[in-house]
Design a protein around this motif. Structure first.
Motif, PDB file in Angstrom:
ATOM      1  N   LEU A  88      -1.021  -0.226   3.903  1.00  0.00           N
ATOM      2  CA  LEU A  88       0.005   0.137   2.746  1.00  0.00           C
ATOM      3  C   LEU A  88       0.938  -1.332   2.690  1.00  0.00           C
ATOM      4  O   LEU A  88       1.207  -1.748   1.632  1.00  0.00           O
ATOM      5  CB  LEU A  88       0.550   1.316   2.801  1.00  0.00           C
ATOM      6  CG  LEU A  88       1.348   1.556   1.880  1.00  0.00           C
ATOM      7  CD1 LEU A  88       0.775   1.752   0.452  1.00  0.00           C
ATOM      8  CD2 LEU A  88       2.290   2.953   1.890  1.00  0.00           C
ATOM      9  N   SER A  89       1.242  -1.807   4.055  1.00  0.00           N
ATOM     10  CA  SER A  89       1.984  -3.138   3.646  1.00  0.00           C
ATOM     11  C   SER A  89       1.361  -4.353   3.215  1.00  0.00           C
ATOM     12  O   SER A  89       2.236  -4.802   2.235  1.00  0.00           O
ATOM     13  CB  SER A  89       2.635  -3.609   5.080  1.00  0.00           C
ATOM     14  OG  SER A  89       3.612  -2.478   5.634  1.00  0.00           O
ATOM     15  N   VAL A  90       0.098  -4.418   3.533  1.00  0.00           N
ATOM     16  CA  VAL A  90      -0.650  -5.461   2.863  1.00  0.00           C
ATOM     17  C   VAL A  90      -0.640  -5.190   1.307  1.00  0.00           C
ATOM     18  O   VAL A  90      -0.790  -6.019   0.349  1.00  0.00           O
ATOM     19  CB  VAL A  90      -1.997  -5.526   3.288  1.00  0.00           C
ATOM     20  CG1 VAL A  90      -3.001  -6.592   2.899  1.00  0.00           C
ATOM     21  CG2 VAL A  90      -1.742  -5.943   5.061  1.00  0.00           C
ATOM     22  N   HIS A  91      -1.051  -3.948   1.053  1.00  0.00           N
ATOM     23  CA  HIS A  91      -1.054  -3.644  -0.398  1.00  0.00           C
ATOM     24  C   HIS A  91       0.262  -3.693  -1.074  1.00  0.00           C
ATOM     25  O   HIS A  91       0.109  -4.145  -2.378  1.00  0.00           O
ATOM     26  CB  HIS A  91      -1.447  -2.150  -0.722  1.00  0.00           C
ATOM     27  CG  HIS A  91      -1.606  -1.454  -1.915  1.00  0.00           C
ATOM     28  ND1 HIS A  91      -2.469  -2.058  -2.820  1.00  0.00           N
ATOM     29  CD2 HIS A  91      -1.202  -0.561  -2.594  1.00  0.00           C
ATOM     30  CE1 HIS A  91      -2.697  -1.657  -4.011  1.00  0.00           C
ATOM     31  NE2 HIS A  91      -1.653  -0.729  -3.989  1.00  0.00           N
ATOM     32  N   THR A  92       1.167  -3.392  -0.469  1.00  0.00           N
ATOM     33  CA  THR A  92       2.719  -3.750  -1.137  1.00  0.00           C
ATOM     34  C   THR A  92       2.756  -5.451  -1.433  1.00  0.00           C
ATOM     35  O   THR A  92       3.553  -5.447  -2.319  1.00  0.00           O
ATOM     36  CB  THR A  92       3.793  -3.402  -0.166  1.00  0.00           C
ATOM     37  OG1 THR A  92       3.503  -2.098   0.102  1.00  0.00           O
ATOM     38  CG2 THR A  92       5.320  -3.384  -0.727  1.00  0.00           C
ATOM     39  N   ALA A  93       2.057  -6.164  -0.840  1.00  0.00           N
ATOM     40  CA  ALA A  93       2.349  -7.509  -0.831  1.00  0.00           C
ATOM     41  C   ALA A  93       1.157  -8.059  -1.543  1.00  0.00           C
ATOM     42  O   ALA A  93       0.775  -9.241  -1.725  1.00  0.00           O
ATOM     43  CB  ALA A  93       2.272  -8.196   0.508  1.00  0.00           C
ATOM     44  N   ALA A  94       0.501  -7.369  -2.373  1.00  0.00           N
ATOM     45  CA  ALA A  94      -0.725  -7.769  -3.130  1.00  0.00           C
ATOM     46  C   ALA A  94      -0.578  -8.901  -3.886  1.00  0.00           C
ATOM     47  O   ALA A  94      -1.421  -9.862  -4.021  1.00  0.00           O
ATOM     48  CB  ALA A  94      -1.337  -6.638  -4.098  1.00  0.00           C
ATOM     49  N   GLU A  95       0.799  -8.910  -4.734  1.00  0.00           N
ATOM     50  CA  GLU A  95       1.092 -10.201  -5.652  1.00  0.00           C
ATOM     51  C   GLU A  95       1.031 -11.328  -4.951  1.00  0.00           C
ATOM     52  O   GLU A  95       0.322 -12.418  -5.203  1.00  0.00           O
ATOM     53  CB  GLU A  95       2.220  -9.687  -6.309  1.00  0.00           C
ATOM     54  CG  GLU A  95       2.411 -10.990  -7.520  1.00  0.00           C
ATOM     55  CD  GLU A  95       2.991 -12.125  -7.112  1.00  0.00           C
ATOM     56  OE1 GLU A  95       2.680 -13.111  -7.805  1.00  0.00           O
ATOM     57  OE2 GLU A  95       3.574 -11.813  -6.260  1.00  0.00           O
ATOM     58  N   ALA A  96       1.806 -11.352  -3.712  1.00  0.00           N
ATOM     59  CA  ALA A  96       1.607 -12.456  -2.782  1.00  0.00           C
ATOM     60  C   ALA A  96       0.297 -12.955  -2.128  1.00  0.00           C
ATOM     61  O   ALA A  96       0.252 -14.033  -2.017  1.00  0.00           O
ATOM     62  CB  ALA A  96       2.819 -12.336  -1.932  1.00  0.00           C
ATOM     63  N   LEU A  97      -0.487 -11.935  -2.040  1.00  0.00           N
ATOM     64  CA  LEU A  97      -1.642 -12.023  -1.561  1.00  0.00           C
ATOM     65  C   LEU A  97      -2.685 -12.831  -2.540  1.00  0.00           C
ATOM     66  O   LEU A  97      -3.697 -13.707  -2.153  1.00  0.00           O
ATOM     67  CB  LEU A  97      -2.256 -10.775  -0.871  1.00  0.00           C
ATOM     68  CG  LEU A  97      -3.662 -10.690  -0.027  1.00  0.00           C
ATOM     69  CD1 LEU A  97      -3.547 -11.907   1.066  1.00  0.00           C
ATOM     70  CD2 LEU A  97      -4.060  -9.490   0.152  1.00  0.00           C
ATOM     71  N   THR A  98      -2.520 -12.522  -3.918  1.00  0.00           N
ATOM     72  CA  THR A  98      -3.368 -13.081  -5.001  1.00  0.00           C
ATOM     73  C   THR A  98      -2.999 -14.129  -5.783  1.00  0.00           C
ATOM     74  O   THR A  98      -3.599 -14.281  -6.803  1.00  0.00           O
ATOM     75  CB  THR A  98      -3.804 -11.713  -5.667  1.00  0.00           C
ATOM     76  OG1 THR A  98      -2.719 -11.061  -6.414  1.00  0.00           O
ATOM     77  CG2 THR A  98      -4.547 -10.817  -4.692  1.00  0.00           C
TER      78      THR A  98
END
Length: 256
Positions: A88-98
């Motif tokens: 869920l933490s990675v999902h929370t950072a989805a914008e930064a990831l993509t």
């Protein structure tokens, strides 16, 4: 290059005085917290775009960032459901990831030498995917094992299935580098985890799925011999202070 640092968890396995619990990234070793050490090491490695994913007592971490007054300012996103898994933490950072470019995905609760980062940031403009392996690790259920067969990662899990074919096994350091295509695919996998009720899982499960799709080539960097430790339990705090920190100080002194 952008670093996304996962620092949302409660650290329930780490015994802290009741009422005085704090995020693990605020633990101090020597004259600096893990948080400040991340900042310094990443800056030295040429990474100045940093995104912290916070959750448990995030105000304390934000106050630490403000007191350090880091420039350029770090970005913060907050996982309000931090008691669930790191997926869920990675999902929370989805914008930064993509948002494009290569991305480092890192656990915050690690004390480590700069040599751990060097292979991750090497060839910054090459757009590669890279995993770190430490072949000198303690057997048991706790380390996340990285299994490699003929240069190809075939497993990333604490439990390795019987009969799995591999020629190299070690511990995953918990730091990953993804090019923008792999990062976007990881974001899709993580989003599916959340949508299907699997937000309670560790993010390594999603990374494992990405590896096993075999749609992206991953390099393996061997960091065996470089001092590092992940802080999960109280004995890890002791080992970090008594064993790892002196090695880091000695190495730093040798470089002066």
């Amino acid at each position: 290059m952008r670093a996304i640092i996962l620092a949302a968890g409660m650290g329930l396995r780490l015994v802290q005085p009741e009422g005085q619990q704090k995020p693990k990234c605020l633990l101090r070793f020597g004259d600096a917290s893990l948080l400040e050490r991340h900042l310094q090491l990443l800056k030295t490695a040429g990474v100045d775009e940093m995104v912290f994913v916070l959750g448990f007592k995030h105000e304390q971490v934000e106050a630490e960032l403000a007191s350090i007054d880091w420039k350029p300012a770090t970005e913060v996103v907050v996982n309000s459901e931090f008691s669930l898994g790191s997926v869920l933490s990675v999902h929370t950072a989805a914008e930064a990831l993509t948002r494009g470019g290569d991305v480092l995905l890192m656990d915050a609760d690690v004390l480590y030498d700069e040599r751990i980062l060097e292979p991750l940031v090497a060839n910054a403009h090459a757009h590669v995917n890279r995993l770190l392996i430490d072949r000198d690790f303690e057997a048991g259920d706790e380390p996340v094992k990285l299994c490699i067969d003929n240069g190809v990662p075939v497993e990333l899990r604490k439990q390795v299935a019987a009969g799995l074919k591999f020629d190299t096994i070690g511990e995953s350091v918990g730091f990953f580098r993804f090019d923008e295509h792999a990062a976007k695919r990881l974001a899709e996998i993580v989003a599916n985890y959340v949508a299907t009720g699997r937000a309670n899982l560790p993010h390594e499960e999603a990374v494992r799925d990405l590896l096993q799709e075999r749609s992206h080539v991953f390099d393996i960097a061997d960091v065996t011999g470089a001092p590092w430790i992940e802080i999960d339990f109280q004995n890890d705090v002791t080992r970090a202070a008594d064993e790892v920190l002196p090695q880091l100080n000695q190495l730093a002194g040798a470089l002066r």
